[in-house]
Scaffold this motif. Structure first.
Motif, short mmCIF file in Angstrom:
data_model
loop_
_atom_site.label_atom_id
_atom_site.label_comp_id
_atom_site.label_asym_id
_atom_site.label_seq_id
_atom_site.Cartn_x
_atom_site.Cartn_y
_atom_site.Cartn_z
N LYS A 292 0.84 -1.20 0.00
CA LYS A 292 0.00 0.00 0.00
C LYS A 292 0.88 1.25 0.00
CE LYS A 292 -3.94 0.03 2.05
NZ LYS A 292 -5.04 0.08 3.06
N PRO A 293 1.58 1.49 -1.09
CA PRO A 293 2.52 2.62 -1.12
C PRO A 293 1.84 3.98 -1.02
CG PRO A 293 2.27 1.66 -3.31
CD PRO A 293 1.59 0.73 -2.35
N LYS A 294 0.55 4.05 -1.29
CA LYS A 294 -0.18 5.33 -1.21
C LYS A 294 -0.90 5.51 0.12
CE LYS A 294 1.02 6.36 -5.40
NZ LYS A 294 2.06 7.40 -5.62
N ASP A 295 -0.70 4.61 1.05
CA ASP A 295 -1.34 4.69 2.37
C ASP A 295 -0.59 5.74 3.20
OD1 ASP A 295 -2.18 4.35 5.02
OD2 ASP A 295 -2.52 2.21 4.74
N ALA A 296 -1.26 6.85 3.51
CA ALA A 296 -0.62 7.94 4.25
C ALA A 296 -0.18 7.48 5.64
CB ALA A 296 -1.57 9.13 4.35
N GLY A 297 -0.98 6.65 6.28
CA GLY A 297 -0.62 6.16 7.61
C GLY A 297 0.65 5.34 7.57
N GLY A 298 0.75 4.43 6.61
CA GLY A 298 1.95 3.62 6.48
C GLY A 298 3.18 4.45 6.16
N ALA A 299 3.00 5.48 5.34
CA ALA A 299 4.13 6.35 5.00
C ALA A 299 4.63 7.11 6.23
CB ALA A 299 3.70 7.33 3.91
N ALA A 300 3.69 7.58 7.06
CA ALA A 300 4.08 8.29 8.28
C ALA A 300 4.79 7.36 9.26
CB ALA A 300 2.85 8.91 8.94
N VAL A 301 4.28 6.15 9.43
CA VAL A 301 4.91 5.18 10.33
C VAL A 301 6.32 4.86 9.85
CG1 VAL A 301 4.82 2.83 11.23
CG2 VAL A 301 2.74 4.20 11.15
N HIS A 302 6.47 4.70 8.54
CA HIS A 302 7.80 4.40 7.98
C HIS A 302 8.78 5.53 8.24
CE1 HIS A 302 10.65 4.06 4.39
NE2 HIS A 302 10.94 3.06 5.18
N ALA A 303 8.32 6.78 8.05
CA ALA A 303 9.20 7.92 8.31
C ALA A 303 9.63 7.98 9.77
CB ALA A 303 8.49 9.22 7.91
N GLU A 304 8.68 7.79 10.68
CA GLU A 304 9.00 7.80 12.11
C GLU A 304 9.88 6.61 12.48
OE1 GLU A 304 9.02 8.65 16.24
OE2 GLU A 304 8.72 9.88 14.45
N PHE A 305 9.67 5.47 11.84
CA PHE A 305 10.52 4.30 12.06
C PHE A 305 11.98 4.62 11.73
CE2 PHE A 305 12.67 0.83 9.76
CZ PHE A 305 12.78 -0.14 10.77
N GLN B 10 15.10 4.62 14.25
CA GLN B 10 16.26 3.78 13.95
C GLN B 10 17.55 4.59 14.01
OE1 GLN B 10 15.44 0.50 14.43
NE2 GLN B 10 16.79 0.10 12.69
N ALA B 11 17.51 5.81 13.50
CA ALA B 11 18.72 6.65 13.53
C ALA B 11 19.17 6.90 14.96
CB ALA B 11 18.44 7.96 12.80
N TRP B 12 18.23 7.30 15.81
CA TRP B 12 18.58 7.59 17.20
C TRP B 12 18.93 6.33 17.97
CZ3 TRP B 12 19.71 12.38 18.11
CH2 TRP B 12 19.03 13.42 17.45
N ARG B 13 18.31 5.20 17.61
CA ARG B 13 18.53 3.96 18.36
C ARG B 13 19.84 3.27 17.99
NH1 ARG B 13 14.88 0.42 20.80
NH2 ARG B 13 13.11 1.47 19.83
N THR B 14 20.22 3.32 16.71
CA THR B 14 21.31 2.47 16.23
C THR B 14 22.59 3.21 15.87
OG1 THR B 14 20.57 2.57 13.91
CG2 THR B 14 19.61 0.86 15.31
N SER B 15 22.56 4.53 15.82
CA SER B 15 23.76 5.25 15.41
C SER B 15 23.95 6.50 16.26
CB SER B 15 23.68 5.62 13.92
OG SER B 15 22.50 6.33 13.63
N GLU C 224 18.74 11.36 6.39
CA GLU C 224 18.41 11.85 5.05
C GLU C 224 17.31 10.99 4.43
OE1 GLU C 224 19.23 14.48 3.59
OE2 GLU C 224 21.10 15.22 4.47
N GLU C 225 17.38 9.70 4.67
CA GLU C 225 16.32 8.81 4.19
C GLU C 225 15.00 9.12 4.88
OE1 GLU C 225 15.34 4.01 3.70
OE2 GLU C 225 17.22 4.66 4.64
N ALA C 226 15.07 9.42 6.18
CA ALA C 226 13.86 9.79 6.92
C ALA C 226 13.27 11.09 6.38
CB ALA C 226 14.19 9.93 8.41
N LYS C 227 14.13 12.03 6.04
CA LYS C 227 13.65 13.30 5.49
C LYS C 227 12.89 13.07 4.19
CE LYS C 227 15.23 17.88 4.02
NZ LYS C 227 16.41 18.78 3.84
N SER C 228 13.41 12.22 3.32
CA SER C 228 12.72 11.89 2.07
C SER C 228 11.39 11.20 2.35
CB SER C 228 13.61 11.00 1.20
OG SER C 228 14.80 11.67 0.83
N ALA C 229 11.38 10.33 3.37
CA ALA C 229 10.14 9.64 3.74
C ALA C 229 9.10 10.62 4.27
CB ALA C 229 10.44 8.55 4.78
#
Length: 373
Positions: free
Chosen positions: A132-145, A149-154, A166-171
């Protein structure tokens, strides 16, 4: 030399904890052994045992918990998609649910990074974005994920951190295109702005986009406050000004009136050697503002538990035991909020403050029978 440093640390801890843990002649708390007849027992007040405390969220959200358990058990994203689709776009609840789903996926991946014979954790989020690439909810969850991940792993400042951010910004940009009136992609980007050190002009441009969509959004204000803090890209004065301005323009019943307390918390000294600091004018004024906000807020405001948890911290430190107990009655059971989530074991940290509140309350004549619910 190492022994000298240990001794100095113990002296410093004595300065900090002594006033809380030892009974004064005129009253207060005395530390006693477990099982002592004078030992205060939080269970007498109906409080949950430490191992039963839920660290995933600050307060109850039965619908979210039900769906989250289903998604993680079945690895089927559809329940999460449906829940977010039915949640008000510009409200605090949607923001908390996006954070919860993203956090669950991030934690799953941390626990099960995957390998030759095992698929990685959080696979349901990847399937969600694929199907569901056009699902706004899924897109928001992916961006927050990605942000989590950035703060948790690096580590901020490293190439790995910058690449993920930078990937999160694009998301975030993709999520914003899918739901133009939704403030959440921009709220998520506030954390990106902090991590990538946006110039202040660029940050303020981002902030205006949020104000256009949700001017009284408490979660957004808390995310923006971090950027303006002394430890990031602002100063104590700038952060206080931001928080006080938000409180001043808070609409009736808004928890924005509690913002100064969060600003004070963000600038607490690492070691406090000033006796009476938590009774100081700055702290007292911020606490009173937060108490006013709590009393005026809707009982179902999703951010209410956040403010109550921070009040517990300050009220216990200020030895305002009865007021601390009044807040504990409302939040006990869930501890996924500041300040507990900043520690390795949020439930244990919360339980210490709760035990201090109970002990202080009883040392001053309180009992389960005298505590209003």
């Amino acid at each position: 030399m190492e022994i000298l440093w240990v001794l100095m640390a113990l002296v410093m801890m004595g300065f900090v904890l002594g006033p809380i843990l030892m009974r004064r002649r005129a009253g207060g708390i005395q530390q006693v052994a477990p099982g002592d007849p004078d030992a205060a027992d939080p269970a007498n007040y109906g409080f949950l045992r430490q191992e039963e405390l839920d660290i995933r969220m600050p307060g109850p959200d039965p619908d979210l918990l039900e769906v989250l358990d289903l998604v993680q058990r079945s690895q089927d994203y559809r329940g999460a998609s449906q829940l977010l689709a039915g949640t008000e776009t510009d409200g605090e609840l949607r923001w908390q649910r996006v954070q919860a789903f993203a956090g669950a996926a991030s934690l799953e991946l941390h626990q099960r990074p995957g390998g030759v014979s095992e698929s990685p954790g959080g696979q349901w989020l990847r399937v969600w974005r694929t199907e569901k690439p056009k699902d706004a909810g899924g897109a928001a969850v992916h961006a927050e994920f990605l942000v989590q991940q950035a703060w948790r792993t690096s580590t901020p400042g490293t190439d790995e951190f910058r690449i993920i951010m930078e990937e999160a910004k694009s998301a975030c940009e993709e999520a914003a295109l899918l739901s133009p009136g939704d403030p959440i992609p921009y709220i998520i980007e506030l954390s990106v702005a902090r991590g990538l050190a946006y110039p202040q002009a660029e940050f303020e441009k981002l902030w205006l986009k949020i104000l256009d969509r949700a001017p009284a959004h408490m979660g957004a204000h808390l995310a923006a406050l971090h950027y303006w803090c002394e430890k990031w890209h602002g100063s104590r004065e700038v952060a206080y000004t931001f928080a006080e301005a938000a409180a001043a323009r808070a609409p009736q019943g808004s928890l924005l009136a509690a913002m100064p307390l969060f600003a004070v918390f963000e600038h607490l000294p690492e070691v406090n050697l000033v006796q009476g600091f938590y009774q100081s004018e700055v702290v007292t004024k911020a606490v009173h503002g937060a108490l006013f906000a709590v009393h005026a807020a809707r009982p179902d405001d999703p951010m209410l538990a956040h403010v109550r948890h921070l009040l517990v911290f300050f009220l216990v430190r200020g030895e305002r035991w009865a007021e601390a107990m009044s807040q504990l009655v409302h939040v006990d059971g869930h501890v996924g909020a500041l300040p507990w989530t900043l520690t390795p074991d949020p439930a244990a940290d919360y339980a210490v403050y709760r035990a201090l509140a109970v002990a202080g309350y009883e040392a001053n004549g309180g009992s389960p029978a005298t505590l209003p619910h």
